[in-house]
Design a protein around this motif. Structure first.
Motif, PDB file in Angstrom:
ATOM      1  N   TRP A  95      -4.519   5.649  -5.554  1.00 52.69           N
ATOM      2  CA  TRP A  95      -4.618   5.980  -4.128  1.00 52.69           C
ATOM      3  C   TRP A  95      -5.992   6.536  -3.776  1.00 52.69           C
ATOM      4  N   ARG A  96      -6.520   7.422  -4.641  1.00 52.38           N
ATOM      5  CA  ARG A  96      -7.798   8.084  -4.324  1.00 52.38           C
ATOM      6  C   ARG A  96      -8.945   7.079  -4.225  1.00 52.38           C
ATOM      7  N   HIS A  97      -8.841   5.977  -4.944  1.00 53.59           N
ATOM      8  CA  HIS A  97      -9.901   4.972  -4.891  1.00 53.59           C
ATOM      9  C   HIS A  97      -9.930   4.283  -3.530  1.00 53.59           C
ATOM     10  N   TYR A  98      -8.762   3.995  -2.974  1.00 52.68           N
ATOM     11  CA  TYR A  98      -8.690   3.400  -1.635  1.00 52.68           C
ATOM     12  C   TYR A  98      -9.180   4.398  -0.585  1.00 52.68           C
ATOM     13  N   VAL A  99      -8.812   5.670  -0.773  1.00 53.58           N
ATOM     14  CA  VAL A  99      -9.216   6.703   0.199  1.00 53.58           C
ATOM     15  C   VAL A  99     -10.731   6.863   0.215  1.00 53.58           C
ATOM     16  N   MET A 100     -11.333   7.063  -0.964  1.00 57.49           N
ATOM     17  CA  MET A 100     -12.777   7.260  -1.022  1.00 57.49           C
ATOM     18  C   MET A 100     -13.525   6.003  -0.594  1.00 57.49           C
ATOM     19  N   GLY A 101     -13.045   4.846  -1.025  1.00 60.55           N
ATOM     20  CA  GLY A 101     -13.706   3.598  -0.632  1.00 60.55           C
ATOM     21  C   GLY A 101     -13.701   3.408   0.873  1.00 60.55           C
ATOM     22  N   GLY A 102     -12.551   3.628   1.503  1.00 56.89           N
ATOM     23  CA  GLY A 102     -12.460   3.454   2.949  1.00 56.89           C
ATOM     24  C   GLY A 102     -13.339   4.418   3.716  1.00 56.89           C
ATOM     25  N   LEU A 103     -13.318   5.694   3.341  1.00 63.10           N
ATOM     26  CA  LEU A 103     -14.135   6.686   4.049  1.00 63.10           C
ATOM     27  C   LEU A 103     -15.623   6.391   3.910  1.00 63.10           C
ATOM     28  N   LEU A 104     -16.062   6.011   2.725  1.00 64.61           N
ATOM     29  CA  LEU A 104     -17.487   5.743   2.509  1.00 64.61           C
ATOM     30  C   LEU A 104     -17.928   4.463   3.217  1.00 64.61           C
ATOM     31  N   VAL A 121      -0.422  -8.428   0.483  1.00 70.87           N
ATOM     32  CA  VAL A 121      -1.031  -8.192   1.797  1.00 70.87           C
ATOM     33  C   VAL A 121      -0.470  -6.933   2.444  1.00 70.87           C
ATOM     34  N   GLY A 122       0.814  -6.667   2.226  1.00 70.41           N
ATOM     35  CA  GLY A 122       1.435  -5.509   2.871  1.00 70.41           C
ATOM     36  C   GLY A 122       1.387  -4.249   2.042  1.00 70.41           C
ATOM     37  N   PHE A 123       0.559  -4.239   1.011  1.00 67.91           N
ATOM     38  CA  PHE A 123       0.487  -3.082   0.125  1.00 67.91           C
ATOM     39  C   PHE A 123       0.001  -1.864   0.903  1.00 67.91           C
ATOM     40  N   PRO A 124       0.723  -0.726   0.874  1.00 66.64           N
ATOM     41  CA  PRO A 124       0.325   0.431   1.709  1.00 66.64           C
ATOM     42  C   PRO A 124      -1.044   1.001   1.351  1.00 66.64           C
ATOM     43  N   LYS A 125      -1.441   0.902   0.076  1.00 61.84           N
ATOM     44  CA  LYS A 125      -2.748   1.421  -0.300  1.00 61.84           C
ATOM     45  C   LYS A 125      -3.866   0.673   0.418  1.00 61.84           C
ATOM     46  N   LEU A 126      -3.724  -0.648   0.532  1.00 59.34           N
ATOM     47  CA  LEU A 126      -4.751  -1.439   1.199  1.00 59.34           C
ATOM     48  C   LEU A 126      -4.858  -1.064   2.670  1.00 59.34           C
ATOM     49  N   TRP A 127      -3.718  -0.941   3.329  1.00 59.96           N
ATOM     50  CA  TRP A 127      -3.745  -0.584   4.745  1.00 59.96           C
ATOM     51  C   TRP A 127      -4.297   0.822   4.955  1.00 59.96           C
ATOM     52  N   LEU A 128      -4.008   1.718   4.021  1.00 58.40           N
ATOM     53  CA  LEU A 128      -4.589   3.062   4.105  1.00 58.40           C
ATOM     54  C   LEU A 128      -6.100   3.000   4.001  1.00 58.40           C
ATOM     55  N   GLY A 129      -6.604   2.245   3.024  1.00 58.68           N
ATOM     56  CA  GLY A 129      -8.046   2.130   2.854  1.00 58.68           C
ATOM     57  C   GLY A 129      -8.719   1.531   4.067  1.00 58.68           C
ATOM     58  N   MET A 130      -8.125   0.481   4.644  1.00 55.66           N
ATOM     59  CA  MET A 130      -8.725  -0.148   5.814  1.00 55.66           C
ATOM     60  C   MET A 130      -8.694   0.782   7.019  1.00 55.66           C
ATOM     61  N   GLY A 131      -7.614   1.549   7.149  1.00 60.74           N
ATOM     62  CA  GLY A 131      -7.549   2.512   8.256  1.00 60.74           C
ATOM     63  C   GLY A 131      -8.565   3.615   8.121  1.00 60.74           C
ATOM     64  N   LEU A 132      -8.829   4.032   6.891  1.00 60.19           N
ATOM     65  CA  LEU A 132      -9.806   5.103   6.671  1.00 60.19           C
ATOM     66  C   LEU A 132     -11.235   4.639   6.934  1.00 60.19           C
TER      67      LEU A 132
END
Length: 365
Positions: A177-186, A223-234
């Motif tokens: 999860w943290r990888h999607y979060v940091m990737g999206g924010l950066l 495609v519907g993976f929640p981690k991906l949507w979280l990263g894109m939203g961030l």
């Protein structure tokens, strides 16, 4: 120990080449976007943090504003500046200090970018030789050396892109999860520095799809993976963190973005030297890339790209996918500048270095 000496030599040569001639055009700047970033950074000192202009996003100008503020505090303590008004007056009488501060800061960011790229390359391919050669290619690139001369957004967006690509590589390998979060924010902060960095979202999606495809998960789950949507939203949240007035003054922001899109996709942009003649994708391969890294390295990079597609390893497919989709997108524009590729070129140069090292291995064998 030898690898660190080699890396230090690459960094030293890049610093020397980038610092040479840095004062040549001062107290004025030959780049309108550099003058714009410095002007807005000084303007924020009035207390109005709304740039009222979003043709270029303002995150780097905010960073420069913080740099100028720290300079004033240190100068005030040292007795160099008597008041804020005196510091501001200096900008209108001789802005050399403001430009030099920004340029030295960007040069340091360029060195940081080379180090981040070395780490990224070594992590992807687990070969010090590949990482060193790729870093040398990048440090010798005319595009990167020229960009490091100016307090512009090109080097900062490259550094933010490399910071974002680090957790995205972890998405490709692990997918926590943290990888999607940091990737999206950066990615969002990089986009708040230069709009074209939004294409890094493709890197995040491709890393996710390549990893989940290896597990055999069905397409709806991928495609519907929640981690991906979280990263894109961030990505959106990160953008608004770096460019808050895009939300607070959204009407001006939308008008600026629409104007920028019109200029890039039509002939309204008045820079004839960057106008595409013939097919845009062919223009990228025959003009843009050679002007950025030279014709020989362009050829080697394209061979490395072809080799990556042939071998079809996950890291190769990811790098090739990011590069090819970016070229495919930008190749449709009427105006294409080499510096649009400032954060994509490292990935292409990495493929070139991988092919060169593996070729050397085969020749030795």
């Amino acid at each position: 120990r030898a690898q660190w000496w080699a890396l230090a030599g690459i960094l030293a040569l890049f610093a020397a080449a980038s610092a040479y001639g840095m004062r040549a055009d001062l107290p004025f700047s030959r780049f309108a976007t550099e003058a714009e970033q410095v002007f807005y950074a000084v303007k924020f000192g009035s207390g109005d943090l709304n740039p009222h202009y979003f043709l270029h996003p303002p995150f780097f100008a905010y960073v420069l504003f913080g740099l100028y503020g720290a300079t004033f505090v240190i100068g005030r303590i040292a007795g160099a500046f008597g008041s804020v008004a005196e510091f501001e007056r200096l900008f209108f009488t001789d802005p050399t200090l403001f430009f030099l501060l920004g340029r030295v800061f960007v040069l340091l960011l360029g060195l940081l970018g080379l180090w981040l790229f070395f780490r990224l390359a070594r992590r992807l391919y687990h070969r010090v030789a590949i990482a060193l050669l790729a870093t040398a290619f990048m440090g010798a690139s005319a595009l990167h050396v020229a960009a490091a001369h100016y307090a512009n957004t090109d080097i900062p967006v490259m550094v933010l892109a490399l910071l974002a690509l680090t957790p995205i590589v972890s998405v490709l390998r692990e997918g926590a999860w943290r990888h999607y979060v940091m990737g999206g924010l950066l990615i969002g902060l990089a986009t708040a520095t230069k709009y074209i960095a939004a294409w890094l979202g493709v890197a995040l999606v491709l890393a996710h799809l390549i990893r989940t495809s290896a597990t055999g998960a069905p397409w709806p789950e991928r495609v519907g993976f929640p981690k991906l949507w979280l990263g894109m939203g961030l990505i959106v949240i990160g953008f608004f963190l770096g460019c808050p007035y895009a939300l607070l003054d959204w009407k001006t922001f939308l008008a600026s973005v629409q104007k920028l899109r019109w200029e890039l996709m039509t002939s309204e942009y008045h820079f004839a030297s960057y106008r595409v003649h013939g097919p845009g994708h062919w223009f990228v391969l025959t003009s843009v890339l050679p002007s950025a890294v030279g014709l020989p390295l362009t050829i080697v990079s394209l061979i490395g790209l072809g080799s990556a597609l042939w071998k079809r390893r996950s890291e190769d497919l990811w790098l090739a996918g990011v590069v090819l989709t970016f070229i495919g997108y930008v190749g449709m524009w009427d105006i294409i500048k080499p510096r649009y590729f400032i954060y994509i070129l490292p990935l292409l140069l990495l493929l070139a270095a991988r092919w060169c090292v593996e070729l050397a291995d085969r020749l030795r064998a």
